[in-house]
Design a protein around this motif. Structure first.
Motif, PDB file in Angstrom:
ATOM      1  N   UNK A  74      32.696 -20.229   7.498  1.00  0.00           N
ATOM      2  CA  UNK A  74      31.318 -19.736   7.573  1.00  0.00           C
ATOM      3  C   UNK A  74      30.921 -19.029   6.280  1.00  0.00           C
ATOM      4  N   UNK A  75      31.828 -18.274   5.716  1.00  0.00           N
ATOM      5  CA  UNK A  75      31.587 -17.529   4.479  1.00  0.00           C
ATOM      6  C   UNK A  75      31.230 -18.476   3.342  1.00  0.00           C
ATOM      7  N   UNK A  76      32.058 -19.499   3.134  1.00  0.00           N
ATOM      8  CA  UNK A  76      31.843 -20.416   2.016  1.00  0.00           C
ATOM      9  C   UNK A  76      30.568 -21.237   2.193  1.00  0.00           C
ATOM     10  N   UNK A  77      30.292 -21.667   3.410  1.00  0.00           N
ATOM     11  CA  UNK A  77      29.154 -22.547   3.650  1.00  0.00           C
ATOM     12  C   UNK A  77      27.819 -21.833   3.455  1.00  0.00           C
ATOM     13  N   UNK A 224      21.374 -30.425   2.003  1.00  0.00           N
ATOM     14  CA  UNK A 224      22.480 -31.215   1.446  1.00  0.00           C
ATOM     15  C   UNK A 224      23.694 -30.339   1.191  1.00  0.00           C
ATOM     16  N   UNK A 225      23.475 -29.165   0.585  1.00  0.00           N
ATOM     17  CA  UNK A 225      24.594 -28.322   0.174  1.00  0.00           C
ATOM     18  C   UNK A 225      25.423 -27.829   1.361  1.00  0.00           C
ATOM     19  N   UNK A 255      32.373 -35.459   0.669  1.00  0.00           N
ATOM     20  CA  UNK A 255      31.881 -34.279  -0.041  1.00  0.00           C
ATOM     21  C   UNK A 255      31.664 -34.584  -1.523  1.00  0.00           C
ATOM     22  N   UNK A 256      32.531 -35.415  -2.114  1.00  0.00           N
ATOM     23  CA  UNK A 256      32.349 -35.796  -3.521  1.00  0.00           C
ATOM     24  C   UNK A 256      31.022 -36.531  -3.696  1.00  0.00           C
ATOM     25  N   UNK A 257      30.760 -37.489  -2.797  1.00  0.00           N
ATOM     26  CA  UNK A 257      29.482 -38.194  -2.841  1.00  0.00           C
ATOM     27  C   UNK A 257      28.322 -37.235  -2.575  1.00  0.00           C
ATOM     28  N   UNK A 258      28.556 -36.275  -1.692  1.00  0.00           N
ATOM     29  CA  UNK A 258      27.506 -35.305  -1.364  1.00  0.00           C
ATOM     30  C   UNK A 258      27.134 -34.427  -2.545  1.00  0.00           C
TER      31      UNK A 258
END
Length: 513
Positions: A74-77, A224-225, A255-258
């Motif tokens: 949750x912190x990172x997102x 997106x992020x 995630x790389x494509x994202x």
């Protein structure tokens, strides 16, 4: 490129303006760093309490993983979102809202009756930290605009990050071992409650830190992020404990494509006159990308070292949580001493300090690995090696952080805070996942002195597994030195060619109040 000069960065009007002018920057710094250390403590203190949680709650392996990882996920997102909210609603207001949510969630965690409730509350804790922590750097940026005072404040910030991580290991061992009133693991969460209440009471002294202009959420960018960061972090946090399932690799590839898609979306938002959360004006600053990559490397080394050594001390050597925690103290002390005093060096050495710090850090880590390779404790030399590693880390991370942020316009402080804190957090997550997996894949979770038989007929002791981790950490530290060198050369060349009449501060628009 000319750096920011002293000016009243937080002037305002009315009651908020009077409060902002009345409060000394040092007081504001103490308030926000107290909140920072709560969040750092919570990242590390829970690891020590996992066995006690398993015993009292009957938590499954997956449940324990989510108790530890839910906070980080949750912190990172939500970090970048939290940073932008500070610009929109005011950094003081959002900081205190995050503190309140974090404190309330900590109380709930300490009283949680079941594994499910504790997992949910850990996610809530992480959300509170994500709202609170970006405001720390934003308020520091706005309170300290001159290069010297800002660098000293950044040194304290870096000290809190490292010191809090070490203190978390020690405090967790003390609280769990004490078993106060038969409360077992619960005080590791409840200790946040009085600290949080103190911060809330003092927080009214903070400056508002709002903009006169209009700031908006970049909804396309966030759309997106958020899932991209989740897709990146989730398999790194849960992959090794779950045996690296196929869905984890799928998410990592996605995630790389994202991230590539995010670049396209942010470009279009900026082209339409919007306010992207990753503005080109920030990432385009000379040396910024190399500096951020260097910070990522430094925190990946730190996270991997902290996790790997904790595993070796407790699983490999059989140390108690308290003894293992106390082993980190020399590193924390050395980090604090270097962080608080490196600016006393002659100014001509400051530019090269991050590179030297990375090299010294790598030497200390490799030395510690060699001392532990045969299953011994390393004796007093282990403490010396860890002190060398901690001092080097302080020179690398603290000085590089100060140089990266010293060139950020005041108007971009919130965006810079969100980006830097997210990079730092992702660095720690990647370090733990990569180097923790390397250690566990070589040694497994072993009782003290055990040797794991590996496929192919050879055996790997936990000490040799940690040596392999140390070699890899040292290699990454050298990579960090190269990135810091690139940042220094690019930024220095840009500063030399910049027109004196166009200081960086002039790009700040709108003006903060």
């Amino acid at each position: 490129m000319t750096e920011l000069r002293d000016r009243p960065a937080l002037a305002s009007t009315g009651r908020e303006g009077r409060a902002a002018r009345a409060v000394p920057p040092a007081v504001a710094l103490a308030i926000v760093l107290t909140g920072q250390i709560m969040a750092v403590l919570d990242t590390n203190i829970v690891n020590v309490a996992v066995p006690a949680m398993h015993a009292t709650l009957g938590a499954s392996g997956a449940g324990l993983q989510l108790i530890v990882a839910g906070y980080t996920i949750a912190y990172a997102v939500l970090l970048v979102t939290g940073a932008r909210l500070g610009d929109i609603l005011g950094h003081r207001r959002v900081y205190l809202a995050g503190v309140a949510l974090f404190t309330l969630a900590s109380l709930g965690c300490g009283l949680a009756p079941s594994t499910g409730a504790l997992v949910a509350l850990r996610f809530l804790q992480g959300a509170g930290a994500a709202v609170m922590i970006p405001q720390v750097l934003s308020l520091i940026q706005r309170s300290y605009t001159a290069p010297g005072p800002r660098a000293r404040a950044m040194s304290l910030y870096a000290t809190v990050i490292s010191g809090g991580a070490v203190l978390g290991q020690v405090l967790g061992g003390v609280l769990v071992s004490a078993d106060l009133f038969g409360s077992s693991w619960r005080p590791v969460f409840l200790v946040n409650v009085p600290i949080g209440l103190l911060v809330l009471a003092a927080g009214r002294l903070l400056p508002a830190g709002r903009f006169d202009g209009i700031r908006t959420l970049d909804l396309p960018g966030l759309a997106v992020l958020t899932p991209v960061v989740l897709a990146f972090v989730l398999p790194l946090v849960l992959g090794q404990p779950l045996g690296w399932p196929a869905w984890g690799w799928v998410l990592l590839v996605a995630s790389v494509a994202g991230f590539a898609l995010l670049g396209v979306v942010e470009h279009r938002v900026g082209a339409r006159g919007g306010q992207p959360i990753l503005p080109r004006s920030l990432l385009g600053l000379p040396g910024m990308v190399a500096g951020l990559a260097g910070l990522f490397a430094s925190l990946a080394v730190f996270g991997g070292w902290l996790f790997g050594l904790a595993l070796e001390l407790q699983d490999g050597l059989g140390d108690s949580p308290l003894r293992a925690g106390l082993t980190f103290v020399p590193c924390g002390v050395a980090f604090a001493l270097v962080s608080l005093n490196w600016r006393r060096l002659p100014a001509r050495y400051h530019g090269n300090l991050p590179m030297a710090g990375f090299v010294v850090n790598g030497i200390g880590l490799l030395w510690a690995g060699l001392l532990l390779r045969d299953g011994g404790t390393g004796g007093v030399w282990l403490y010396v090696a860890l002190a060398v590693a901690g001092g080097g880390m302080a020179g690398a991370f603290g000085a590089l952080m100060g140089r990266v942020l010293s060139r950020v316009p005041v108007a971009s402080a919130a965006d810079a805070s969100g980006v830097v804190v997210t990079v730092n957090q992702l660095g720690i997550v990647v370090g733990i996942a990569a180097f923790g997996s390397l250690y566990l894949n070589l040694a497994g979770r072993l009782p003290a002195g055990a040797v794991a038989a590996r496929p192919g007929g050879f055996a790997v002791s936990s000490g040799h597994a940690y040596l392999a981790v140390s070699v890899a950490l040292s290699a990454l530290a050298l990579t960090g030195a190269a990135l810091a060198l690139a940042h220094h050369r690019i930024a220095t060349a840009a500063a030399a060619s910049a027109a004196p009449a166009a200081p960086l501060a002039s790009t700040a628009s709108p003006a903060p109040r």
